[in-house]
Write an enzyme that holds these catalytic residues in place. Sequence first.
Site, PDB file in Angstrom:
ATOM      1  N   SER A 281     -10.246  -0.865   6.673  1.00 48.63           N
ATOM      2  CA  SER A 281      -9.427  -0.241   5.302  1.00 48.63           C
ATOM      3  C   SER A 281      -8.339  -1.523   5.058  1.00 48.63           C
ATOM      4  O   SER A 281      -8.777  -1.771   3.867  1.00 48.63           O
ATOM      5  CB  SER A 281      -8.288   0.773   5.492  1.00 48.63           C
ATOM      6  OG  SER A 281      -9.213   2.205   5.106  1.00 48.63           O
TER       7      SER A 281
ATOM      8  N   SER B 268      -9.681   1.831   2.502  1.00 47.57           N
ATOM      9  CA  SER B 268      -8.885   2.694   1.745  1.00 47.57           C
ATOM     10  C   SER B 268      -7.855   1.872   1.262  1.00 47.57           C
ATOM     11  O   SER B 268      -7.510   2.165   0.100  1.00 47.57           O
ATOM     12  CB  SER B 268      -8.164   3.665   2.584  1.00 47.57           C
ATOM     13  OG  SER B 268      -7.187   2.766   3.379  1.00 47.57           O
TER      14      SER B 268
ATOM     15  N   LYS C 158       0.452  -1.303   0.012  1.00 51.47           N
ATOM     16  CA  LYS C 158       0.216  -0.114  -0.148  1.00 51.47           C
ATOM     17  C   LYS C 158       1.210   1.413  -0.136  1.00 51.47           C
ATOM     18  O   LYS C 158       2.487   0.985   0.403  1.00 51.47           O
ATOM     19  CB  LYS C 158      -1.219  -0.080   1.017  1.00 51.47           C
ATOM     20  CG  LYS C 158      -2.132   0.955   1.484  1.00 51.47           C
ATOM     21  CD  LYS C 158      -3.514   0.794   2.557  1.00 51.47           C
ATOM     22  CE  LYS C 158      -3.802   2.472   2.813  1.00 51.47           C
ATOM     23  NZ  LYS C 158      -4.688   1.860   3.588  1.00 51.47           N
TER      24      LYS C 158
HETATM   25  N1  GLN Z   1     -13.434   4.047   6.261  1.00 51.08           N
HETATM   26  C1  GLN Z   1     -12.971   4.284   7.680  1.00 51.08           C
HETATM   27  C2  GLN Z   1     -12.211   6.021   7.465  1.00 51.08           C
HETATM   28  O1  GLN Z   1     -12.689   6.913   6.228  1.00 51.08           O
HETATM   29  C3  GLN Z   1     -11.777   4.116   7.225  1.00 51.08           C
HETATM   30  C4  GLN Z   1      -9.954   4.297   7.094  1.00 51.08           C
HETATM   31  C5  GLN Z   1      -8.866   3.341   7.432  1.00 51.08           C
HETATM   32  O2  GLN Z   1      -8.900   1.756   8.002  1.00 51.08           O
HETATM   33  N2  GLN Z   1      -8.191   3.673   7.023  1.00 51.08           N
HETATM   34  O3  GLN Z   1     -11.891   6.354   8.127  1.00 51.08           O
END
Ligand code: GLN
Length: 487
Positions: free
Chosen positions: A178, A154, A79
Amino acid sequence: MSTLPHTARAIRDAVAAGEVTAVEVCQAHLDRVVATNPSLNAFNTVCAERALAAAAAVDARRAAGDVLGPLAGVPVAIKDNLCTNGLRTTASSKILDTFVPPYDATVTARLEAAGAIVVGKTNCDEFAMGSSNENSAFGPVKNPWALDRTPGGSSGGSAAAVAAGCAPIALGSDTGGSIRQPASFCGIVGLKPTYGRVSRYGLLAFASSLDQVGPMTRTAADAALTMNVIAGYDRADATSSASAVPDFTAALTGDVKGLRVGVPRAFVSNGVDAPVLEAFDRAIATLKDAGATVVDVELPNAPSGIPVYYLVCTAEASSNLARYDAVRYGHRTTLAPGDTLQTMYERSRDEGFGPEVKRRIMLGTYVLSAGYYDAYYLKAQQVRTLLRRDYDEAFRSVDVVAMPTSPTPPFTLGEKTDDPLQMYLTDIFTVSANLVGLPAISIPCGFDAHRLPIGLQLTGRMFDEATLLRAADAYERATQWPTLASV
Ligand code: GLN
């Protein structure tokens, strides 16, 4: 591709046995990246030369009779919010679009030391803020199962890369879901380890009390293999835990007899799409048939997870992202004569950050501000404690807690971009594991009528990833989903 093994374990064994060279494996995966990236947009950066050189080094070590690492010759995708020495690392943000780190994240260094071959850096929501990968300065990622759908976020690029056969292992980061939600949307396995289990050194911080790095793979066995390499104490991360790291692959007995699976029925039944609930119930029945005991549990504070999470994560983000000041690294605006230092900061940040990141910095600054701190941030931390107690109570009678990973199958690109609140609500089942620090895994558990993947989430006790992996592996053996996920 079809003649090469698909899982990390099989690739590792085939390379070690001399059935295939690491260079052949690497080239086949790079070909796959080149073939799929124009449609999927899963990679921000592909490092073909570097990868082929690393693969050739593995082959040379084998030829010399050296002992090979546990992931020797296995392609991995990283990532793009994890630092890679000498390889551009952007967090999918314009503010870092030319940033080349002078050091490796601990997880990247450990993977490479184990012989894994980094093929590229995967697209994600900017600074990991999002649930659909649409908040990326590099454009959205498409879901390999249906190109009009989100791969989740994400870590959408990591999930799409694994599902599309670009690498059998990808690393993701999970602050509120994410790793797990994109795994669920792309029909693969995603594990968020216990907070502290895996080093965060070299992870571009979003919300430091919630962030964890973890594996995204096609099988539970490959997740276990990856965990064996990346888990464990790191003196460079003060929050990393010194707890002993078991051999996670040894936990995969295929047996769940006597495993107590808790189902928070009231929480799970609310606002979940019918096909997701049906797949969830079938998965629970499968675990029961395999010998697990299903127990009702209650998580009375779980519905507060979203407001608590979005208060805590924005507060921490507003502080973490203050470092992007355009002074030492990152995007700097073009200065005109007469511009002040203040203008330099403001315009650089305005040009460098996307709308969702700005929204979170503003929300976070607000909830931490004098006069509002007690009402928001402090209150959120108190509810966080209540949530921890809910889980403590549940784990008195069960070994894992089961929920859907996401209330819906992958939604259409563009569907929720105009309404941040709708986007935030999709995280309802994933955020509590981060708020409490618990490990949680998402595994494929079927499809809806449009052949869109659905995920089952299992949450475990602190530092008990082994039980999650054992249950995931046993479930995989009892179903056909992993085979389908690797077509
Ligand atoms: N969807 C969540 C957010 O927007 C989690 C994001 C993540 O785990 N990095 O913060």
